[in-house]
Write a protein that holds these residues in place. Structure first.
Motif, mmCIF file in Angstrom:
data_model
loop_
_atom_site.group_PDB
_atom_site.id
_atom_site.type_symbol
_atom_site.label_atom_id
_atom_site.label_comp_id
_atom_site.label_asym_id
_atom_site.label_seq_id
_atom_site.Cartn_x
_atom_site.Cartn_y
_atom_site.Cartn_z
ATOM 1 N N LEU A 169 15.071 -10.068 1.240
ATOM 2 C CA LEU A 169 14.332 -8.520 1.655
ATOM 3 C C LEU A 169 15.340 -7.624 1.057
ATOM 4 O O LEU A 169 14.718 -6.638 0.487
ATOM 5 C CB LEU A 169 14.401 -8.565 3.339
ATOM 6 C CG LEU A 169 13.309 -9.499 3.990
ATOM 7 C CD1 LEU A 169 13.610 -9.238 5.430
ATOM 8 C CD2 LEU A 169 11.935 -8.751 3.909
ATOM 9 N N CYS A 178 16.972 -7.775 -1.512
ATOM 10 C CA CYS A 178 17.054 -7.798 -2.962
ATOM 11 C C CYS A 178 15.676 -6.996 -3.381
ATOM 12 O O CYS A 178 15.713 -6.548 -4.505
ATOM 13 C CB CYS A 178 17.263 -9.123 -3.637
ATOM 14 S SG CYS A 178 18.817 -9.724 -3.364
ATOM 15 N N SER A 179 14.848 -7.327 -2.627
ATOM 16 C CA SER A 179 13.335 -6.731 -3.052
ATOM 17 C C SER A 179 13.479 -5.380 -3.275
ATOM 18 O O SER A 179 12.491 -4.692 -3.786
ATOM 19 C CB SER A 179 12.150 -7.296 -2.074
ATOM 20 O OG SER A 179 12.609 -6.393 -0.757
ATOM 21 N N TYR A 180 14.278 -4.859 -2.525
ATOM 22 C CA TYR A 180 14.512 -3.118 -2.596
ATOM 23 C C TYR A 180 15.550 -2.509 -3.422
ATOM 24 O O TYR A 180 15.745 -1.554 -3.675
ATOM 25 C CB TYR A 180 14.755 -2.523 -1.195
ATOM 26 C CG TYR A 180 13.261 -2.307 -0.318
ATOM 27 C CD1 TYR A 180 12.331 -1.658 -0.567
ATOM 28 C CD2 TYR A 180 13.096 -3.483 0.469
ATOM 29 C CE1 TYR A 180 10.933 -1.652 0.202
ATOM 30 C CE2 TYR A 180 11.989 -3.603 1.296
ATOM 31 C CZ TYR A 180 10.937 -2.682 0.849
ATOM 32 O OH TYR A 180 9.692 -2.661 1.688
ATOM 33 N N ASP A 230 8.678 -7.173 -8.939
ATOM 34 C CA ASP A 230 8.000 -8.010 -7.722
ATOM 35 C C ASP A 230 7.692 -9.365 -8.138
ATOM 36 O O ASP A 230 7.409 -9.929 -9.332
ATOM 37 C CB ASP A 230 6.709 -7.223 -7.652
ATOM 38 C CG ASP A 230 6.798 -6.043 -7.320
ATOM 39 O OD1 ASP A 230 7.831 -5.790 -6.476
ATOM 40 O OD2 ASP A 230 5.688 -5.148 -7.431
ATOM 41 N N PRO A 255 7.705 -6.077 -0.844
ATOM 42 C CA PRO A 255 7.068 -4.932 -1.492
ATOM 43 C C PRO A 255 5.710 -5.019 -1.865
ATOM 44 O O PRO A 255 4.819 -4.016 -1.408
ATOM 45 C CB PRO A 255 7.951 -4.564 -2.909
ATOM 46 C CG PRO A 255 9.286 -5.401 -2.375
ATOM 47 C CD PRO A 255 9.014 -6.465 -1.539
ATOM 48 N N ASP A 301 2.501 -2.629 -0.188
ATOM 49 C CA ASP A 301 1.868 -1.768 -0.812
ATOM 50 C C ASP A 301 0.338 -1.974 -0.809
ATOM 51 O O ASP A 301 -0.492 -0.910 -0.863
ATOM 52 C CB ASP A 301 2.076 -2.046 -2.370
ATOM 53 C CG ASP A 301 3.568 -1.895 -3.003
ATOM 54 O OD1 ASP A 301 4.282 -0.764 -2.285
ATOM 55 O OD2 ASP A 301 3.994 -1.977 -3.833
#
Length: 534
Positions: free
Chosen positions: A39, A41-43, A49, A287, A291
């Motif tokens: 979580l 790292c995804s930001y 992606d 992410p 979206d």
């Protein structure tokens, strides 16, 4: 593929191993740490992606993970607890599908019931990896752990079959619930038969190859052979893998010792790596999922996510307690094989051990984009979002509180089981050593053997008998003094370390070839491994 993309693909397993290693050192449940790390790292800026390919998960990741779990499971214990395992892996999955589907259908305006049932089937199967690791570390009774393991082995098959039936209904493919029941029965029976058919010839082949590397290579191919063979005839690949894994694991004792040593280490590494990567990928999915629902009201999304999560948790608790107590009230209860029920504390633990995992996400991403008529699949983005929030909530809420719940309830019981296991092991060692000494006496009477060799072997067997009974004292004597077996292992390890240093020094002085050194070190490593206590 560009070099940059390849480096990002390499970064996933590297990061997963780093986080998992840190979790092992800090005794945090690795699945939870990996999801949180994903979580975060995804930001991070620049992180691309990572789309979860459902076919890659179901065809590459799932078979070896299921096979390894089945391989290491006790067929005897699973058979003894077949009734509760069946109620959880079949009955609970179908019950959860209905409860979650109806709850979300009522909560989300305009959501078709078949689509809601698709969501219910997706989040129905728990992934017991995190729960079992915590349960074993905190000393839950073996029967509770066996039930959780057995549930996780078979519930994916039920859920994936229910998912396909629900998707067919949602896309207008013409399936009825009666068709679904027939399809489930066919998938389960055919998958079990394929697993049983593949097991014996694979075992026969492995025991006659007389090559540890090739034998374990056959074991690597086995889960994929079972899964693909079953899926090719529209049967349950999950059940085929589990049945073949249980059969081969139960007969693994007939393999050579070196084959078992290599296989045990190999599967530990494979499972550790695959599980680490899978749970990190779960966290990295946030992410793109967010979206897809960015145009919806965040307040409504939060409410619907809460409904889906609450329905998932409540359905499990309701089923566990009703199935546990209702048969007894009606006079249909059957005593467990070990004579002990988990009790209300054990039922609470089983009810709270409902963390979801990668199978749910893989199924969600496998939802088709269009219906039979070519129209977009209704609310596909919402189903993905609710799947992710349910998986995340169960891992974080239930996963983080699971150890505290076990401690608060005092639901352990492994201390007494450990003592009983030690007594049983000591008795078995004593009987086995007596049989070994008897066989030695037979050979000594029939052959002209060196008396010194016979005496050393007899002494070795007698020492193994004594070491087995010494363990009943916890490994120490009065006042913390070492018992002889502990002293023996400690001194022998020191001796092996000194031998190893000498061999390496001789290699560095060019008095010993590297190939010879490798063979010698392998022999020392095997002896040192035999000195380790569980």
């Amino acid at each position: 593929m560009e070099t940059t993309e390849a480096l990002w693909l390499l970064a996933v397993p590297v990061a997963a191993l780093a986080v998992a290693a840190l979790a092992r050192r800090t005794r945090i449940a690795a699945p939870l740490a990996l999801v949180i790390a994903g979580l975060i790292c995804s930001y991070l800026p620049g992180v691309p992606d990572f789309a979860l390919n459902p076919e890659f998960v179901l065809y590459v990741f799932l078979p070896p993970l299921l096979f390894s779990a089945a391989w290491q499971s006790s067929f005897v214990d699973l058979r003894a607890n077949l009734r509760p395992i069946a109620f959880l892996s079949v009955g609970l999955v179908l019950f959860t599908t209905l409860v979650v589907g109806l709850a979300v259908h009522l909560a989300v305006p305009g959501l078709p019931l078949p689509v809601a049932l698709v969501l219910g089937a997706i989040v129905a199967p728990p992934d017991a990896v995190a729960a079992v690791s915590v349960a074993q570390r905190l000393g839950l009774p073996r029967r509770t752990v066996t039930i959780l393991v057995g549930e996780s082995l078979f519930n994916d098959a039920t859920a994936l079959t229910a998912f396909r039936v629900a998707v067919a209904a949602a896309t207008g493919a013409g399936f009825t619930w009666l068709d679904g029941a027939g399809r489930f029965a066919y998938a389960a029976v055919a998958g079990a038969l394929i697993g049983l058919v593949l097991g014996p010839p694979l075992h026969w082949l492995r025991t006659r190859l007389n090559d540890p590397l090739v034998e374990n290579g056959v074991a690597v191919i086995a889960p994929y052979a079972a899964y693909l063979s079953a899926e090719a005839v529209h049967a349950s690949g999950v059940i085929a893998v589990v049945i073949s894994g249980l059969y081969l694991g139960h007969r693994f004792t007939e393999s050579a010792a070196i084959t078992r040593l290599i296989g045990h280490s190999f599967w530990k590494i494979v499972v550790f790596l695959l599980e680490s990567v899978v749970f990190l990928l779960i966290g990295l999915q946030l992410p793109p999922v967010l979206d897809a629902v960015a145009e919806r009201s965040w307040g409504s999304l939060a409410w619907w996510a809460l409904v889906a999560f609450a329905a998932t948790v409540v359905a499990r608790f309701a089923w566990v307690f009703v199935v546990s107590y209702l048969p007894a009230r009606l006079g249909f209860a059957r005593a467990p094989a070990d004579g002990e029920e988990p009790g209300w504390r054990g039922h609470v633990v089983i009810g709270w051990a409902g963390m979801r995992g990668v199978v749910s996400l893989a199924a969600a991403f496998a939802i088709p984009f269009t219906t039979k008529s070519g129209a977009p699949f209704p609310d596909r983005d919402l189903v993905l979002f609710l799947t992710f929030t349910t998986v995340l909530a169960t891992l974080l809420v239930q996963g983080l509180t699971f150890p505290a719940l076990i401690r608060m309830l005092g639901a352990g019981g492994a201390e007494r089981e450990t003592y009983n296991d030690t007594v049983a092991a000591a008795g078995a060692h004593h009987a086995a050593a007596s049989a070994a000494i008897g066989r030695l006496d037979e050979l000594a009477a029939a052959e002209d053997l060196d008396p010194d060799v016979v005496e050393r072997l007899r002494h070795l067997a007698e020492q193994r008998q004594l070491r087995a009974w010494e363990r009943l004292g916890g490994g120490t004597g009065q006042g913390g003094e070492e018992v002889p077996s502990v002293t023996y292992r400690r001194l022998r390890r020191e001796m092996l370390a000194a031998e190893r240093v000498t061999f390496i020094r001789m290699r560095n002085e060019r008095r010993l070839d590297d190939a010879v050194l490798a063979q010698i070190l392998h022999e020392l490593d095997l002896e040192e491994a035999s000195l380790q206590r569980d």
